[in-house]
Design a protein around this motif. Structure first.
Motif, PDB file in Angstrom:
ATOM      1  N   LEU A  32       0.832  -1.196   0.000  1.00  0.00           N
ATOM      2  CA  LEU A  32       0.000   0.000   0.000  1.00  0.00           C
ATOM      3  C   LEU A  32       0.869   1.250   0.000  1.00  0.00           C
ATOM      4  CD1 LEU A  32      -2.104  -1.477   2.869  1.00  0.00           C
ATOM      5  CD2 LEU A  32      -2.918  -1.236   0.529  1.00  0.00           C
ATOM      6  N   LEU A  33       0.484   2.234  -0.812  1.00  0.00           N
ATOM      7  CA  LEU A  33       1.237   3.474  -0.935  1.00  0.00           C
ATOM      8  C   LEU A  33       0.957   4.395   0.252  1.00  0.00           C
ATOM      9  CD1 LEU A  33       3.135   5.029  -2.882  1.00  0.00           C
ATOM     10  CD2 LEU A  33       1.064   6.014  -3.902  1.00  0.00           C
ATOM     11  N   ALA A  34       2.021   4.898   0.868  1.00  0.00           N
ATOM     12  CA  ALA A  34       1.882   5.812   2.002  1.00  0.00           C
ATOM     13  C   ALA A  34       2.939   6.903   1.898  1.00  0.00           C
ATOM     14  CB  ALA A  34       2.045   5.053   3.322  1.00  0.00           C
ATOM     15  N   ILE A  35       2.641   8.025   2.530  1.00  0.00           N
ATOM     16  CA  ILE A  35       3.608   9.135   2.575  1.00  0.00           C
ATOM     17  C   ILE A  35       3.885   9.505   4.029  1.00  0.00           C
ATOM     18  CG2 ILE A  35       2.856  10.086   0.358  1.00  0.00           C
ATOM     19  CD1 ILE A  35       1.510  12.385   2.041  1.00  0.00           C
ATOM     20  N   ARG A  36       5.083  10.032   4.258  1.00  0.00           N
ATOM     21  CA  ARG A  36       5.383  10.671   5.541  1.00  0.00           C
ATOM     22  C   ARG A  36       5.229  12.162   5.286  1.00  0.00           C
ATOM     23  NH1 ARG A  36      10.510   8.684   7.552  1.00  0.00           N
ATOM     24  NH2 ARG A  36      11.424  10.182   6.128  1.00  0.00           N
ATOM     25  N   ARG A  37       4.274  12.771   5.980  1.00  0.00           N
ATOM     26  CA  ARG A  37       3.952  14.179   5.762  1.00  0.00           C
ATOM     27  C   ARG A  37       5.107  15.087   6.159  1.00  0.00           C
ATOM     28  NH1 ARG A  37      -1.888  15.908   6.179  1.00  0.00           N
ATOM     29  NH2 ARG A  37      -0.852  17.721   7.023  1.00  0.00           N
ATOM     30  N   ALA A  38       5.329  16.119   5.346  1.00  0.00           N
ATOM     31  CA  ALA A  38       6.400  17.080   5.614  1.00  0.00           C
ATOM     32  C   ALA A  38       6.071  17.975   6.801  1.00  0.00           C
ATOM     33  CB  ALA A  38       6.664  17.930   4.370  1.00  0.00           C
ATOM     34  N   ASP A  39       4.783  18.277   7.021  1.00  0.00           N
ATOM     35  CA  ASP A  39       4.424  19.237   8.071  1.00  0.00           C
ATOM     36  C   ASP A  39       4.461  18.664   9.481  1.00  0.00           C
ATOM     37  OD1 ASP A  39       2.167  17.667   7.758  1.00  0.00           O
ATOM     38  OD2 ASP A  39       0.771  19.339   7.563  1.00  0.00           O
ATOM     39  N   ASN A  40       4.169  17.360   9.636  1.00  0.00           N
ATOM     40  CA  ASN A  40       4.141  16.819  11.002  1.00  0.00           C
ATOM     41  C   ASN A  40       4.837  15.472  11.162  1.00  0.00           C
ATOM     42  OD1 ASN A  40       2.324  14.978   9.933  1.00  0.00           O
ATOM     43  ND2 ASN A  40       0.522  15.958  10.815  1.00  0.00           N
ATOM     44  N   GLY A  41       5.384  14.913  10.076  1.00  0.00           N
ATOM     45  CA  GLY A  41       6.151  13.673  10.152  1.00  0.00           C
ATOM     46  C   GLY A  41       5.346  12.405  10.310  1.00  0.00           C
ATOM     47  N   THR A  42       4.014  12.488  10.246  1.00  0.00           N
ATOM     48  CA  THR A  42       3.191  11.290  10.399  1.00  0.00           C
ATOM     49  C   THR A  42       3.028  10.571   9.064  1.00  0.00           C
ATOM     50  OG1 THR A  42       1.126  12.496  10.039  1.00  0.00           O
ATOM     51  CG2 THR A  42       1.880  12.265  12.327  1.00  0.00           C
ATOM     52  N   TRP A  43       2.844   9.248   9.138  1.00  0.00           N
ATOM     53  CA  TRP A  43       2.571   8.443   7.950  1.00  0.00           C
ATOM     54  C   TRP A  43       1.067   8.447   7.706  1.00  0.00           C
ATOM     55  CZ3 TRP A  43       5.903   6.328   4.524  1.00  0.00           C
ATOM     56  CH2 TRP A  43       7.253   6.317   4.880  1.00  0.00           C
ATOM     57  N   GLU A  44       0.677   8.742   6.467  1.00  0.00           N
ATOM     58  CA  GLU A  44      -0.738   8.802   6.087  1.00  0.00           C
ATOM     59  C   GLU A  44      -0.896   8.380   4.635  1.00  0.00           C
ATOM     60  OE1 GLU A  44      -2.587  12.573   6.901  1.00  0.00           O
ATOM     61  OE2 GLU A  44      -1.709  12.708   8.904  1.00  0.00           O
ATOM     62  N   LEU A  45      -2.144   8.339   4.205  1.00  0.00           N
ATOM     63  CA  LEU A  45      -2.462   8.134   2.795  1.00  0.00           C
ATOM     64  C   LEU A  45      -2.184   9.415   2.033  1.00  0.00           C
ATOM     65  CD1 LEU A  45      -6.021   6.558   3.098  1.00  0.00           C
ATOM     66  CD2 LEU A  45      -3.899   5.374   2.583  1.00  0.00           C
ATOM     67  N   PRO A  46      -1.816   9.319   0.759  1.00  0.00           N
ATOM     68  CA  PRO A  46      -1.757  10.543  -0.037  1.00  0.00           C
ATOM     69  C   PRO A  46      -3.177  11.080  -0.232  1.00  0.00           C
ATOM     70  CG  PRO A  46      -1.323   8.598  -1.408  1.00  0.00           C
ATOM     71  CD  PRO A  46      -1.423   8.125   0.013  1.00  0.00           C
ATOM     72  N   GLY A  47      -3.329  12.392  -0.104  1.00  0.00           N
ATOM     73  CA  GLY A  47      -4.640  12.999  -0.266  1.00  0.00           C
ATOM     74  C   GLY A  47      -4.616  14.454   0.131  1.00  0.00           C
ATOM     75  N   GLY A  48      -5.777  15.086   0.019  1.00  0.00           N
ATOM     76  CA  GLY A  48      -5.869  16.486   0.370  1.00  0.00           C
ATOM     77  C   GLY A  48      -7.255  17.026   0.099  1.00  0.00           C
ATOM     78  N   VAL A  49      -7.386  18.328   0.163  1.00  0.00           N
ATOM     79  CA  VAL A  49      -8.680  18.994   0.025  1.00  0.00           C
ATOM     80  C   VAL A  49      -9.187  18.897  -1.413  1.00  0.00           C
ATOM     81  CG1 VAL A  49      -9.892  21.202   0.239  1.00  0.00           C
ATOM     82  CG2 VAL A  49      -8.190  20.551   1.937  1.00  0.00           C
ATOM     83  N   LEU A  50     -10.442  18.544  -1.544  1.00  0.00           N
ATOM     84  CA  LEU A  50     -11.112  18.472  -2.840  1.00  0.00           C
ATOM     85  C   LEU A  50     -11.371  19.882  -3.338  1.00  0.00           C
ATOM     86  CD1 LEU A  50     -12.461  16.550  -4.907  1.00  0.00           C
ATOM     87  CD2 LEU A  50     -14.558  16.810  -3.587  1.00  0.00           C
ATOM     88  N   GLU A  51     -10.996  20.152  -4.577  1.00  0.00           N
ATOM     89  CA  GLU A  51     -11.219  21.479  -5.156  1.00  0.00           C
ATOM     90  C   GLU A  51     -12.657  21.598  -5.661  1.00  0.00           C
ATOM     91  OE1 GLU A  51      -8.049  22.145  -7.957  1.00  0.00           O
ATOM     92  OE2 GLU A  51      -6.544  22.027  -6.370  1.00  0.00           O
ATOM     93  N   LEU A  52     -13.180  22.819  -5.701  1.00  0.00           N
ATOM     94  CA  LEU A  52     -14.580  23.053  -6.055  1.00  0.00           C
ATOM     95  C   LEU A  52     -14.951  22.541  -7.438  1.00  0.00           C
ATOM     96  CD1 LEU A  52     -15.222  26.660  -4.675  1.00  0.00           C
ATOM     97  CD2 LEU A  52     -16.127  24.501  -3.802  1.00  0.00           C
TER      98      LEU A  52
END
Length: 154
Positions: A32-52
């Motif tokens: 499974l693909l995961a990222i370590r976030r640059a802002d807080n160092g936690t491992w999460e799924l890639p994703g973000g805010v949905l644009e309008l």
């Protein structure tokens, strides 16, 4: 002539929610693909805010590409997760990789293909459950959490 003037929102109005999207990208070998976030160092799924102006499927494909360098085919919605503290509703989709090469971005310091066991070890409960839910085939799941722990109903 009658004019309608809208009233300013009162300070006591309930807060609005934001909608985010995330991709559970599953390789043929089950990793499974995961990222370590640059802002807080936690491992999460890639994703973000949905644009309008985009569909949830287009949004998840864009976010995965931006954060990891991996192109995906979006398969299906596997869960809806509400962070009751921050007012974020996340739509999580299972995806298949369709091209690209792993790379970090301004939002990630590491990109890795994890086993389900590694997901449970590295990710906080509220993020690991999204990956595990996507694998069980019993979705879409609907869950709430406070940013740290799942909120059980009943």
């Amino acid at each position: 002539m009658l004019l309608y003037m809208s009233q300013p929102q009162e300070a006591t109005s309930p807060p609005l929610h934001s909608v985010s999207v995330a991709g559970v990208v599953v390789r043929e070998d089950g990793r499974l693909l995961a990222i370590r976030r640059a802002d807080n160092g936690t491992w999460e799924l890639p994703g973000g805010v949905l644009e309008l102006d985009e569909t949830p499927e287009a949004g998840v494909a864009r976010e995965v590409w931006e954060e990891t360098g991996i192109r995906v085919e979006v398969d299906e919605l596997t869960g809806v997760y509400k962070n009751t503290t921050r007012g974020i509703v996340a739509l999580v989709f299972r995806c298949k990789p369709s091209g690209g090469v792993e790379r970090t971005s301004s939002e990630s310091t590491a990109v890795s293909w994890l086993t389900p066991d590694e997901v449970s070890e590295r990710m906080a409960e509220v993020y690991a459950i999204r990956l595990l839910d996507a694998l069980d085939g019993a979705g879409p799941h609907v869950r709430s959490h406070d940013g740290r722990h799942l909120i059980t109903v009943g």
